[in-house]
Scaffold this motif. Structure first.
Motif, PDB file in Angstrom:
ATOM      1  N   TYR A  46       0.834  -1.205   0.000  1.00  0.00           N
ATOM      2  CA  TYR A  46       0.000   0.000   0.000  1.00  0.00           C
ATOM      3  C   TYR A  46       0.868   1.254   0.000  1.00  0.00           C
ATOM      4  O   TYR A  46       0.456   2.296  -0.493  1.00  0.00           O
ATOM      5  CB  TYR A  46      -0.940  -0.003   1.213  1.00  0.00           C
ATOM      6  N   HIS A  99      -3.928  -2.040  -4.928  1.00  0.00           N
ATOM      7  CA  HIS A  99      -3.351  -1.410  -3.740  1.00  0.00           C
ATOM      8  C   HIS A  99      -3.549   0.101  -3.697  1.00  0.00           C
ATOM      9  O   HIS A  99      -2.939   0.785  -2.869  1.00  0.00           O
ATOM     10  CB  HIS A  99      -1.867  -1.751  -3.626  1.00  0.00           C
ATOM     11  N   GLN A 153      -9.119  -5.208  -0.571  1.00  0.00           N
ATOM     12  CA  GLN A 153      -8.585  -6.120   0.438  1.00  0.00           C
ATOM     13  C   GLN A 153      -9.688  -6.583   1.382  1.00  0.00           C
ATOM     14  O   GLN A 153      -9.758  -7.765   1.752  1.00  0.00           O
ATOM     15  CB  GLN A 153      -7.483  -5.416   1.238  1.00  0.00           C
ATOM     16  N   ARG A 167       4.087   0.395  -4.043  1.00  0.00           N
ATOM     17  CA  ARG A 167       3.177  -0.281  -4.966  1.00  0.00           C
ATOM     18  C   ARG A 167       3.868  -0.982  -6.132  1.00  0.00           C
ATOM     19  O   ARG A 167       3.200  -1.467  -7.034  1.00  0.00           O
ATOM     20  CB  ARG A 167       2.138   0.710  -5.497  1.00  0.00           C
TER      21      ARG A 167
END
Length: 370
Positions: free
Chosen positions: A105, A126, A132, A108
């Motif tokens: 995150y 991300h 997620q 990347r």
């Protein structure tokens, strides 16, 4: 308990972190439960323990969307995946998924071995936390490898499911170094060369260590090697190995002054505990995850300060101080084992089975009351 374990993230030539994590858990859990592995390439079996297996699709295949339909027929008491991306559409079995860290995150750049389309999706995935959450909430229980990562997951509210710890561990059976043997003035780095690994600060710190040799053990692309070679200070001794075997790695650790890492982000930092398990001191970035794994045994340095790194190395010039750190590392490494991790995983699988049964019973009662 009949357990299916997804081993499709096992490499075919050498282990990476996730590959070793899955293989080690399979071997330890097989002594506690009836384990069947899921593989997508029979070459993976060379790096896996000798337990029964089923050959199914690659986890990167479009067929992954429907993999649960195949697994339903295997009638497992629970399914464990050492990643969070396993398909679950239409599943009728308890499922435990894994999130190792939240590194990507903030960093990347995806792993280079992934196909281009997957790397593009990786970056998009991300950009926000909601994808997620969608993945993790499909499980009955979620596991991660450290308290540091669990705290981050809770902070970002990544799942409504219980989060349990199934930690990493050093490999069993490795011979501990002789504390009376000569200590070479060498430093060992094991890890990728992605930007967040912060190898640049280690290289800068070598300016104050002309009597030491830094060994960079991992595989490296020619372009990245040229970038780092340009940063090596004048007079510093740095060796790029471009990959070593497990035996070569252990041999170098047993003679080195220390393993070093100034990585800014880790889910666990397995080389730290691997070095300690052999009696080799560790110098690590002063971050929460390394504090958790290294405890009071490791030496810590500001990841933004080459000078702080140099000072940490110099503290090991004293033979008595080196022996003290070596003994402390052995004690710290002994707190981790794959047997303990397998026990934790079995508890998570049993919890998932109980939660899955309760959810199924609740749905049945609601249907009867309509």
């Amino acid at each position: 308990m009949r357990v299916l374990i997804d081993a499709r993230f096992t490499r075919t030539d050498h282990h990476d972190g996730i590959s070793r994590y899955g293989a080690s858990l399979i071997e330890a859990l097989a002594a506690r439960a009836e384990v069947t592995m899921l593989v997508s390439d029979t070459r993976q079996l060379a790096l896996l323990p000798d337990v029964p297996y089923r050959l199914i699709n690659s986890p990167l295949s479009p067929a992954e969307l429907f993999v649960a339909r195949r697994l339903n027929g295997l009638r497992a008491d629970a399914v464990f995946c050492p990643m969070q991306t396993m398909g679950s559409l239409g599943r009728r079995y308890p499922l435990v998924l894994t999130l190792h860290d939240l590194i990507y995150y903030q960093n990347r750049t995806p792993p280079g071995f992934l196909p281009l389309p997957v790397r593009l999706l990786w970056r998009l995935y991300h950009l926000a936390y909601w994808p997620q959450r969608l993945l993790l909430n499909r499980a009955d229980v979620v596991v991660t490898i450290s308290e540091t990562t669990r705290s981050l997951m809770q902070r970002h509210r990544l799942t409504r499911r219980p989060i349990r710890i199934v930690g990493n561990a050093p490999q069993p059976g490795s011979a501990v170094r002789d504390p009376q043997a000569p200590v070479e003035k060498t430093l060992v780095y094991m890890g990728s060369f992605m930007p967040y690994k912060n190898v640049e600060t280690v290289l800068a710190g070598m300016a104050g260590l002309p009597d030491y040799t830094l060994h960079l053990l991992s595989r490296i692309t020619p372009q990245r090697k040229r970038e780092l070679e340009d940063l090596v200070p004048a007079g510093a001794r740095v060796v790029f190995h471009n990959g070593v075997s497990d035996d070569e790695y252990a041999l170098m650790l047993r003679s080195a002054t220390a393993l070093v890492t100034l990585s800014r982000a880790e889910g666990y930092g397995l080389p730290v505990i691997e070095a300690m398990a052999l009696g080799t001191p560790v110098i690590a970035a002063d971050t929460p995850i390394f504090r958790e794994v290294g405890g009071t045994a490791a030496l810590y340095a500001d990841p933004d300060s080459p000078e702080d790194f140099t000072r940490a190395v110099r503290t090991l010039d004293d033979p008595a101080g080196w022996k003290e750190r070596s003994a402390a590392g052995l004690a710290q490494a002994a707190t981790y084992s794959w047997d303990k991790s397998a026990d934790s995983l079995l508890e998570a699988l049993e919890e998932a089975a109980a939660l899955h049964a309760a959810s199924r019973n609740a749905r049945t009662k609601r249907a009867q009351n309509r």
